[in-house]
Design an enzyme around this catalytic site. Structure first.
Site, short mmCIF file in Angstrom:
data_model
loop_
_atom_site.label_atom_id
_atom_site.label_comp_id
_atom_site.label_asym_id
_atom_site.label_seq_id
_atom_site.Cartn_x
_atom_site.Cartn_y
_atom_site.Cartn_z
N TYR A 234 43.02 28.80 52.89
CA TYR A 234 42.62 30.20 52.89
C TYR A 234 41.51 30.34 53.94
O TYR A 234 40.46 29.72 53.82
CB TYR A 234 42.14 30.64 51.51
CG TYR A 234 43.25 30.86 50.53
CD1 TYR A 234 43.80 32.13 50.33
CD2 TYR A 234 43.79 29.81 49.80
CE1 TYR A 234 44.83 32.34 49.44
CE2 TYR A 234 44.83 30.00 48.92
CZ TYR A 234 45.35 31.27 48.73
OH TYR A 234 46.39 31.46 47.85
N HIS A 266 51.42 32.87 55.31
CA HIS A 266 52.05 33.20 54.03
C HIS A 266 51.68 34.60 53.56
O HIS A 266 52.54 35.39 53.21
CB HIS A 266 51.64 32.17 52.98
CG HIS A 266 52.34 32.32 51.67
ND1 HIS A 266 51.86 33.11 50.66
CD2 HIS A 266 53.49 31.78 51.22
CE1 HIS A 266 52.69 33.06 49.64
NE2 HIS A 266 53.68 32.26 49.94
N HIS A 267 50.40 34.92 53.52
CA HIS A 267 49.99 36.28 53.22
C HIS A 267 48.59 36.54 53.76
O HIS A 267 47.84 35.60 54.08
CB HIS A 267 50.08 36.61 51.71
CG HIS A 267 49.08 35.93 50.85
ND1 HIS A 267 49.39 34.83 50.07
CD2 HIS A 267 47.77 36.18 50.60
CE1 HIS A 267 48.33 34.45 49.39
NE2 HIS A 267 47.32 35.25 49.69
N HIS A 337 46.21 33.32 54.19
CA HIS A 337 46.70 32.13 53.50
C HIS A 337 47.71 31.45 54.42
O HIS A 337 48.78 31.99 54.71
CB HIS A 337 47.37 32.53 52.18
CG HIS A 337 48.06 31.39 51.49
ND1 HIS A 337 49.00 31.56 50.50
CD2 HIS A 337 47.94 30.04 51.63
CE1 HIS A 337 49.44 30.39 50.09
NE2 HIS A 337 48.81 29.44 50.76
N HIS A 416 48.25 41.29 39.79
CA HIS A 416 47.40 40.13 40.06
C HIS A 416 47.09 39.34 38.79
O HIS A 416 46.65 39.91 37.78
CB HIS A 416 46.07 40.58 40.69
CG HIS A 416 45.12 39.46 40.96
ND1 HIS A 416 45.29 38.57 42.00
CD2 HIS A 416 43.98 39.08 40.32
CE1 HIS A 416 44.31 37.69 41.99
NE2 HIS A 416 43.50 37.97 40.98
N HIS A 418 45.90 34.88 37.90
CA HIS A 418 45.64 33.58 38.51
C HIS A 418 46.84 32.66 38.22
O HIS A 418 47.95 33.13 38.03
CB HIS A 418 44.31 33.03 38.02
CG HIS A 418 43.13 33.72 38.65
ND1 HIS A 418 41.84 33.54 38.23
CD2 HIS A 418 43.06 34.61 39.68
CE1 HIS A 418 41.02 34.27 38.98
NE2 HIS A 418 41.75 34.94 39.86
N MET A 491 43.21 36.25 34.86
CA MET A 491 43.08 37.69 35.03
C MET A 491 44.41 38.35 34.67
O MET A 491 45.45 37.70 34.67
CB MET A 491 42.70 38.05 36.47
CG MET A 491 41.33 37.59 36.91
SD MET A 491 40.95 38.17 38.59
CE MET A 491 39.23 37.66 38.73
#
Length: 595
Positions: A234, A266-267, A337, A416, A418, A491
């Site tokens: 990241y 990737h993003h 990422h 979202h 984890h 989360m």
């Protein structure tokens, strides 16, 4: 079979066959569909615009998938480019990217002839020809860049061995055959080179709004990054807007990917920093580095998010996302990422996101609201759970106080969790009844998060409820997982994008802490091992001392399902609207229906 269709769970209008008819159909299908491919077919390659969505399947870019979606025909058309064909390949879908219990299209060669067929794999990874051939081969041809395969697949096939293509994330899998094989059953899945790619196959049909003549662009790019030679990185890069940058509306954004790195990026996300700080330090490096300034953790307000396979993101013509001007931070953080499973060394990258913005402000400012669960350890998931459910509420009391009479319009959503998250869904409830699904992902992956435009705008009015449910898997964990900010905590969030912007920025809940205290009391009464409830002992420590037998698990599930909740109905200033504890809204159980 997880994501496989089962005749019991999806009441489809399918014909029923007697065993003899099935056997007859099975061998007929094999005869018809095990066709010898003529790969030197004449004819023109379809235009790129015929397949607007494209993604590399493998890190080297040897397999490139393009597709389009036909909602009238309820089917996806795939175009697969194989740049270096050897002796065939497997392509398909499975629940979470496994090669077991997968739905596959297979191209294979015995060294003389090539064959194509619809197949499935069992729990041991053994391949079987499907008696119902639902991957329909439409064409195959050679081009200078490689071999093209064109085929189609219906969303729902009523075949219990087939994957049901739904909204949300789809885990695509691929495998490359490097040696000739004499039959489908001779393919050894464990020995082939393969991988997975996550995409949203069912893209919404969005009408692209007209863009204004005074539109400008701004590229937020990390300059000349040497991608680290490790699988996952990241990367963070800070950007500063010009001083006295006036208020603008972002009306569109799109990715800018360095040529040749399409399979590695990737993003990406662009975050705006907190306006309460006058300045932020410059930084260009790994996000997890000890050298990263602590203050960068206050750059969390999402302006743009892109994931591999996503297209440009357009705001509705009535709204734009405000940035610049008074009360807005001039500092932005780009996060990229990089996924580098082949551990390439020395690869340079300057990818990022291009923002399109205008000084001609649209009618409404767009807003972003957090739905779901508060980040608190009182919401916890026991270890060893296959599908543990937690639900967060934005209650009618909160929307009654905070939303305008005319309501708001949700047009996009970013789910979202984890690492333990497996499913996320948000529904709109009105007058105690579920009215509409806002966003749902039954194959959610924390490794594939993007802002998704909704197929239709969702209107939310004062008195409505927004209920967000997350499903978690902790089978590989020996300790309890509590809610929180750490990647090993959990989360449950839906960032909904809407207009017009209101003061309501966070509408979330958690179980009332007093009832959790009663849970620990009950555990102490019925278990030999005592849970320490001293004032100085934290909630995570109390959860850690719970013996996770069936009784304690079931009571915790019941607590989360029936105990009163503590509401967080917050303004952007972090001041709460006067809403506190509430009883849980009860929705009637829905009977699953086949689309």
């Amino acid at each position: 079979l997880g994501s496989m269709q089962t005749s019991g769970s999806k009441p489809c209008s399918c014909p029923s066959f007697k065993l003899r008819e099935v056997a007859s159909m099975y061998f007929t299908m094999i005869a018809v569909f095990l066709v010898i491919l003529v790969v030197a077919l004449q004819g023109s390659v379809p235009r790129g615009s015929d397949f607007p969505y494209k993604v590399p399947l493998d890190p080297q870019g040897l397999l490139e998938l393009s597709w389009n979606v036909s909602y009238p025909e309820q089917a996806v058309n795939f175009q697969l480019l194989i740049r270096d064909l050897q002796f065939g390949l497997l392509f398909g879908m499975s629940d979470r990217g496994e090669f077991e219990n997968a739905d596959l299209a297979v191209l294979w060669s015995d060294g003389r002839n090539s064959y194509f067929g619809d197949a499935w794999s069992d729990a041991k990874g053994q391949l079987h020809m499907d008696s119902q051939q639902d991957y329909q081969l439409l064409g195959a041809w050679r081009a200078p860049e490689g071999l093209y395969l064109l085929f189609r697949r219906a969303f729902s096939t009523c075949d219990p061995k087939d994957y049901l293509i739904e909204d949300g994330t789809v885990h695509l899998i691929y495998g490359i055959l490097e040696k000739p094989v004499h039959s489908l059953q001779a393919i050894n899945i464990s020995a082939i080179h393969g991988g997975l790619q996550r995409v949203q196959l069912l893209k919404p049909n969005i009408t692209i709004p007209d863009l204004p003549s005074d539109m400008k662009t701004m590229e937020i790019r990390a300059p000349d990054v040497v991608i680290p030679s490790q699988e996952t990185t990241y990367w963070c890069y800070m950007v500063e807007l010009p001083e006295d940058f006036p208020k603008h509306h972002i009306i569109m954004y799109e990715p800018v990917i360095t040529t040749g790195n399409e399979a590695l990026v990737h993003h990406m996300e662009v975050f705006q920093c907190a306006a309460e700080f006058d300045s932020f330090p410059r930084y260009n490096g790994p996000c997890d580095s000890k050298m990263k300034p602590e203050r960068l953790n206050y750059c969390r307000h999402v302006l743009a998010a892109w994931a591999m396979g996503a297209q440009a993101f357009y705001y509705p013509e009535e709204a734009g996302l405000a940035f610049g001007g008074p009360g807005s931070s001039r500092y932005l953080r780009l996060e990229i990422h990089y996924h580098n499973p082949l551990v390439f060394k020395g690869r340079r990258d300057s990818s990022g996101i291009r923002l399109y913005y205008t000084a001609t402000l649209r009618r409404h400012d767009a807003g972003i609201m957090e739905l779901g669960l508060v980040y608190t350890p009182v919401m916890a998931i026991p270890p060893g759970e296959d599908a543990f459910v937690l639900t967060g509420y934005c209650t009618d009391k909160c929307t009654q106080l905070a939303l305008p009479t005319a309501g708001i319009r949700i047009f996009a959503s970013q789910l979202h969790t984890h690492l333990a998250g497996r499913k996320v869904v948000t529904v709109l409830s009105r007058d105690g009844r579920e009215r509409q699904v806002v966003n749902s992902d039954g194959h959610y992956s924390p490794h594939f998060q993007e802002i998704r435009m909704l197929k239709e705008v969702v209107a939310v009015f004062p008195g409505d409820e927004l209920i967000t449910t997350c499903t978690y898997n902790t089978q590989n964990r020996s300790q309890v997982t509590v809610g929180g900010f750490s990647i090993l905590e959990e989360m449950c969030v839906n960032y909904v994008h809407y207009y017009p912007q209101t003061q309501l920025e966070l509408c979330k809940s958690a179980v009332d802490p007093g009832y959790l205290h009663r849970y620990f009391n009950l555990v102490n009464r019925f278990n030999d091992e005592e849970v320490c409830m001293c004032p100085q002992v934290s909630v995570p420590q109390q959860f850690d001392s719970v013996p996770w037998n069936t009784f304690n698990r079931d009571v915790l599930k019941s607590l989360y399902g029936f105990a009163p909740i503590s509401m967080h109905c917050n303004k952007s200033s972090a001041v709460r609207f006067p809403v506190r504890t509430a009883s849980l809204p009860r929705l009637p159980n829905k009977t699953p229906s086949c689309r």
